[in-house]
Structure formats: C-alpha cells, structure tokens
Design an enzyme around this catalytic site. Structure first.
Site, mmCIF file in Angstrom:
data_model
loop_
_atom_site.group_PDB
_atom_site.id
_atom_site.type_symbol
_atom_site.label_atom_id
_atom_site.label_comp_id
_atom_site.label_asym_id
_atom_site.label_seq_id
_atom_site.Cartn_x
_atom_site.Cartn_y
_atom_site.Cartn_z
ATOM 1 N N HIS A 46 -1.453 -2.710 -3.865
ATOM 2 C CA HIS A 46 -0.251 -2.006 -3.414
ATOM 3 C C HIS A 46 -0.560 -0.833 -2.476
ATOM 4 C CE1 HIS A 46 2.371 -4.283 -6.023
ATOM 5 N NE2 HIS A 46 1.602 -4.014 -7.069
ATOM 6 N N ASP A 175 5.491 -5.339 -13.833
ATOM 7 C CA ASP A 175 5.842 -6.660 -13.315
ATOM 8 C C ASP A 175 6.321 -7.573 -14.434
ATOM 9 O OD1 ASP A 175 5.324 -5.921 -10.760
ATOM 10 O OD2 ASP A 175 3.485 -7.071 -10.526
#
Length: 255
Positions: A46, A175
């Site tokens: 990320h 997630d």
C-alpha cells in the site's frame, strides 16, 4: 546477523513483536531498529515506494539482529524474489485466498527443491557473507508469511494449513472485515469470532499465527488469544520511547 533467530523465537512459543517501518530513510530506520523490535513490517503493498526504496534497510535490520519482513505487492515471483534478495528475512504475501495460491507462494519463495526461486542473494555482498552458506540455509532461515484476508481464505483454511513450505498465517482484520460486508469494523463479532477460531484451528499444524493492531491494548488481548507474532502500531504513532516501553511491557507479560 546471519542466520536470523526469528524462527527460533517463534518455535519457543514466546511473543515475537514487530512494528511498522514507516520510513525508507536509512537513519530513521536505524532508530526504529534500536527501539527493540524482533521484526519490522516493511509495507510495499500500500505504500508509494518500489523495491529500490528498500536500499540498505533490510541489511541494517539483519545487522542489528532485527528481522525485516517485507509485504510485497502481490503473489508475484519477481516481487518475492527481489524482497528476499535485498535481505528480507520474511516475505509477506497478501490476499492468499486458497491452497493453489499458497502453493504458488511457496514455489516463488523457496529455493529448490522446495520451490523455484532464482538464486542470487544480493545482500550477501553487502554483509560480507558467504553466498554458498545462504544458498544452503535460506529455506530453513527465512519466513514465508501468507495473509488470510477474505471469507474464502477462511473457508479453505484447513486445506491451506496442510501445505508445506510456509511458516506463518497472518490474519488481516481490515480486509477480512471488508470481505464479510462490514468494511473497517475490525472489532465486529464476525471478525473476532473468525480470529478466535483460526487460533484454535492452527494448533498442532506447525504453523505460527500473526496479526496487526494499532492499539497496544488490543494487541495485548490478541497475543493472549494465540497471535504470538504481533505487529504493534508504529513509532510514528507512539514515538520511539513509547514503542520501546510497549515492547518491554509486552515481553515482561508474555515471556
């Protein structure tokens, strides 16, 4: 330090503490290493940085006795190979949803005969190490960490755990919450019940369990549940002195 002692620490069933490496600046990285983590989470999934940004950071970690763990962008042979070759002790592969994807990660992450990773440990030169020793010991020295981050990966957990060649399952609560239809609600009972169940099902498999939380008190709770490889917050959030204090307190409690 070669070989790393991170696998020995995990096998002793003690707490193995990490924190987020928020920088790619070598001097700041060294201060973080000096705070006393067992390992650090270096995120390439990320973050905006590429492989070149790692520079000497992994070598610095090894030299300090801290295991650098690089989370790569994807389950990709080039990404995994380069992370290990820059000196990562551990490589974390995101979004491993099923046994077939787990087998691919093992193929990409281990030297023959276990896997098919190409052989060229670049970091050996920087550390003055014998390349032949690294080639001979890499499969038993490094960590391969697979992230369980979806309802599919949870449903197929037992089949994934039966696969040889990886050492750690990392449950990614954020997630996972999205996959369950409750994005961002990492403390929702649906997420917590899965995490508790995973901690039970992993027992006796020879695999180790990992997760990450920003709040040290929440991290403490999940260490008690069996998540002995724990990523705790970030020095950017807690400061170096605060991070050092958290490590000391958690080791005193769980040693």
């Amino acid at each position: 330090m070669y070989p790393s002692d991170i696998r020995k620490k995990l096998s002793s069933n003690g707490v193995v503490l990490g924190t987020s490496m928020f920088t790619r600046e070598a001097h700041v990285a060294q201060v973080i290493y000096n705070a006393g983590p067992d390992w650090v989470w270096i995120d390439q999934e990320h973050s905006p940085w590429g492989t070149e940004s790692l520079g000497t950071i992994c070598v610095q970690g090894r030299s300090t006795g801290v295991a650098p763990v690089v989370r790569v962008q994807w389950n990709d042979p080039g990404e995994i190979k380069k992370a290990y070759d820059t000196g990562a002790v551990g490589v974390m592969v995101p979004q491993v949803d099923n046994p077939d994807e787990a087998k691919l990660a093992v193929r990409y992450g281990k030297y023959p005969p276990v896997g098919e990773r190409g052989i060229a440990p670049f970091f050996a030169m920087l550390m003055g190490l014998d390349q032949d020793e690294i080639i001979a010991t890499a499969n038993s020295e490094t960590l391969l960490i697979l992230q369980m981050e979806s309802s599919e990966s949870y449903e197929k957990l037992d089949d994934t755990l039966s696969i040889d060649g990886f050492e750690v399952i990392c449950v990614g609560p954020t997630d996972l919450s999205a996959s369950l239809g409750i994005p961002g609600k990492i403390h929702h009972p649906k997420v917590e019940n899965i995490m508790i169940d995973v901690a039970e099902r992993i027992k006796g498999t020879g695999k180790h369990l990992m997760t990450t939380f920003g709040d040290p008190e929440v991290a403490r709770r999940w260490i008690r549940e069996g998540y002995k490889m724990m990523n705790v917050s970030s020095p950017l959030q807690l400061g170096i002195e605060g991070m050092t204090k958290v490590f000391l307190e958690l080791r005193e409690e769980f040693s």
